[in-house]
Enzyme design. Structure first.
Site, PDB file in Angstrom:
ATOM      1  N   LYS A   1       1.091  -1.464   0.148  1.00 41.61           N
ATOM      2  CA  LYS A   1      -0.236  -0.426   0.050  1.00 41.61           C
ATOM      3  C   LYS A   1       0.788   1.461  -0.210  1.00 41.61           C
ATOM      4  CE  LYS A   1      -3.196  -0.699   2.390  1.00 41.61           C
ATOM      5  NZ  LYS A   1      -4.351  -0.524   4.164  1.00 41.61           N
TER       6      LYS A   1
ATOM      7  N   LYS B   1       1.491  -4.676  10.572  1.00 45.04           N
ATOM      8  CA  LYS B   1       0.282  -5.488  10.843  1.00 45.04           C
ATOM      9  C   LYS B   1       0.018  -5.952  12.600  1.00 45.04           C
ATOM     10  CE  LYS B   1      -4.565  -4.827   9.318  1.00 45.04           C
ATOM     11  NZ  LYS B   1      -4.703  -3.245   8.165  1.00 45.04           N
TER      12      LYS B   1
ATOM     13  N   GLY C   1     -20.828  -3.096   3.091  1.00 44.21           N
ATOM     14  CA  GLY C   1     -20.124  -3.408   4.296  1.00 44.21           C
ATOM     15  C   GLY C   1     -20.431  -1.627   4.961  1.00 44.21           C
TER      16      GLY C   1
ATOM     17  N   ASP D   1     -25.470  -5.109   4.655  1.00 44.47           N
ATOM     18  CA  ASP D   1     -24.299  -5.372   5.417  1.00 44.47           C
ATOM     19  C   ASP D   1     -25.403  -5.707   6.703  1.00 44.47           C
ATOM     20  OD1 ASP D   1     -23.553  -5.233   8.105  1.00 44.47           O
ATOM     21  OD2 ASP D   1     -22.809  -3.135   7.513  1.00 44.47           O
TER      22      ASP D   1
ATOM     23  N   ARG E   1     -27.892  -1.454   9.026  1.00 45.60           N
ATOM     24  CA  ARG E   1     -28.346  -1.302   8.251  1.00 45.60           C
ATOM     25  C   ARG E   1     -29.564  -0.114   7.757  1.00 45.60           C
ATOM     26  NH1 ARG E   1     -30.982  -6.385   4.830  1.00 45.60           N
ATOM     27  NH2 ARG E   1     -31.025  -7.141   7.153  1.00 45.60           N
TER      28      ARG E   1
HETATM   29  N1  PHE Z   1      -6.424   0.646   8.843  1.00 48.98           N
HETATM   30  C1  PHE Z   1      -5.827   1.322   8.352  1.00 48.98           C
HETATM   31  C2  PHE Z   1      -5.307   0.540   6.920  1.00 48.98           C
HETATM   32  O1  PHE Z   1      -5.381  -1.002   6.599  1.00 48.98           O
HETATM   33  C3  PHE Z   1      -4.235   1.469   8.958  1.00 48.98           C
HETATM   34  C4  PHE Z   1      -4.035   3.129   9.768  1.00 48.98           C
HETATM   35  C5  PHE Z   1      -5.246   3.477  10.018  1.00 48.98           C
HETATM   36  C6  PHE Z   1      -2.878   3.251   9.759  1.00 48.98           C
HETATM   37  C7  PHE Z   1      -4.714   5.113  10.620  1.00 48.98           C
HETATM   38  C8  PHE Z   1      -2.317   4.087  10.375  1.00 48.98           C
HETATM   39  C9  PHE Z   1      -3.576   5.309  10.471  1.00 48.98           C
HETATM   40  O2  PHE Z   1      -4.579   0.922   5.890  1.00 48.98           O
END
Ligand code: PHE
Length: 360
Positions: A69, A81, A184, A207, A213
């Site tokens: 990403k 993560k 969702g 959802d 919903r």
């Molecule tokens: N949930 C976000 C994602 O998957 C992660 C994130 C949120 C990281 C806010 C930093 C700050 O991209």
């Protein structure tokens, strides 16, 4: 060799931490995938899983998704993560105990893993984690000095990506009259629905949670689709904004859309589903190209001094630009969008690795 052992061996990440919390009977798994482009950053997910193998597998895949990403967008962060796996009916007090233990672990890691909210966690949860002294906990509540929830920014990026995808497929980026089905209505799906309505799209939502919903069912312009019909309902754009793994050979067979473009992480159940989508004439926009908005905006605001306005503009511009890059690779080289996006990400990571080596 067990299946999970093979997965851990095959994972090309930097660090995997697994901790069992005996008191609340929960697992804390932190997967630091890559710090090549910057400090490993990613959400903290809290939910129940069938077993520990499923928890680890999810953390490994999600952490890799974060690396891609940031790399596709050329944003100076690495991927990681955390997954907190507990039973569904965990009492509130136990939940806080779990979040605090996790905070202490992050404190020990001293910024090696930096986090924000994800599926099952909120800004309020980030406050609890940060109270332990854990550094770099993003998306805390404004009252605690944070930038608040990240979902609305993710939704902005997804919206920008849907426009680029429509331009590619229909030759027109306008969403007026385009039908978009959102799966969702969580932190991303709900604000996305609002933006789409403002853009005069035909909005459909689905959802399984009745309360989610109900809130949207009352809005006159939104059509509610029953969960069992979510894959087969005809629409221009199907936008998965719930959990991952929903694009399988089975569900793809039913899809009646031209584009899949949503905010959920890890939408493909397995890599070969991307080919199935292409064979059915559906343009799949890789999730990790579209859903950087939350992570980018919040780290930008909290760690780089961006204003909210600037964050919104940067998210939109970034997703637009990286998706256009990816789609031009698709057109020029005739490869699938998923391959093209990985290629763009890998090239950025490789260039950075080469620079690190030269400087050393
Ligand atoms: N949930 C976000 C994602 O998957 C992660 C994130 C949120 C990281 C806010 C930093 C700050 O991209």
């Amino acid at each position: 060799m067990s299946a999970i052992e093979a997965k851990i061996r095959g994972w090309d990440g930097e660090r995997l931490l697994i901790q069992h919390h005996a008191v609340v009977d929960a697992w804390i798994v932190v997967a630091i995938h890559s710090s090549v482009l910057g400090p490993a950053t990613g959400g903290t997910r809290l939910r129940s899983y069938p077993d520990l193998d499923a928890v680890i597998e999810d953390a490994l895949r999600l952490s890799e998704g974060m690396t891609y990403k940031y790399a596709v967008a050329g944003f100076p962060r690495g991927g990681g993560k955390a997954v907190l796996a507990c039973r569904t009916d965990l009492p509130a007090a136990d939940r806080s105990v779990l979040l605090r233990s996790y905070g202490l672990l992050l404190r020990d890691l001293g910024g090696q893993f930096q986090t924000g909210p994800d599926v099952g966690t909120s800004s309020e949860d980030m406050d609890i984690i940060a109270q332990t002294g854990a550094p770099y906990v993003f998306s805390r509540t404004p009252a605690a000095g944070g930038a608040g929830s990240s979902g609305p920014y993710t939704a902005l990026g997804v919206l920008a990506g849907i426009e680029v995808a429509c331009q590619h497929v229909f030759g027109d980026s306008s969403l007026r009259g385009r039908s978009v089905l959102i799966q969702g209505l969580g932190g991303v799906g709900a604000p996305l629905a609002k933006h789409l309505l403002e853009a005069d799209a035909v909005v459909m939502v689905s959802d399984p949670r009745p309360d989610a919903r109900a809130a949207f069912g009352r809005a006159p312009d939104i059509r509610v689709v029953e969960p069992q019909d979510v894959y087969s309902t005809p629409c221009d754009v199907f936008s998965p904004c719930a959990l991952g793994g929903i694009l399988s050979h089975d569900t793809v067979l039913h899809l009646a859309c031209r584009i899949v473009a949503g905010g959920a992480n890890n939408q493909l159940r397995s890599a070969d589903v991307a080919e199935h989508l292409a064979a059915r004439g559906i343009l799949y926009i890789p999730d990790f190209v579209l859903n950087i908005g939350g992570a980018m905006a919040i780290t930008g605001i909290e760690a780089m001094g961006w204003s909210q306005q600037e964050a919104a503009t940067r998210v939109r511009d970034s997703v637009r630009m990286s998706l256009r890059d990816v789609l031009s690779v698709v057109t020029d080289q005739g490869v699938l969008p998923d391959h093209a996006a990985r290629q763009v990400a890998e090239a950025r990571l490789e260039a950075r690795r080469a620079r690190i080596e030269t400087n050393a």
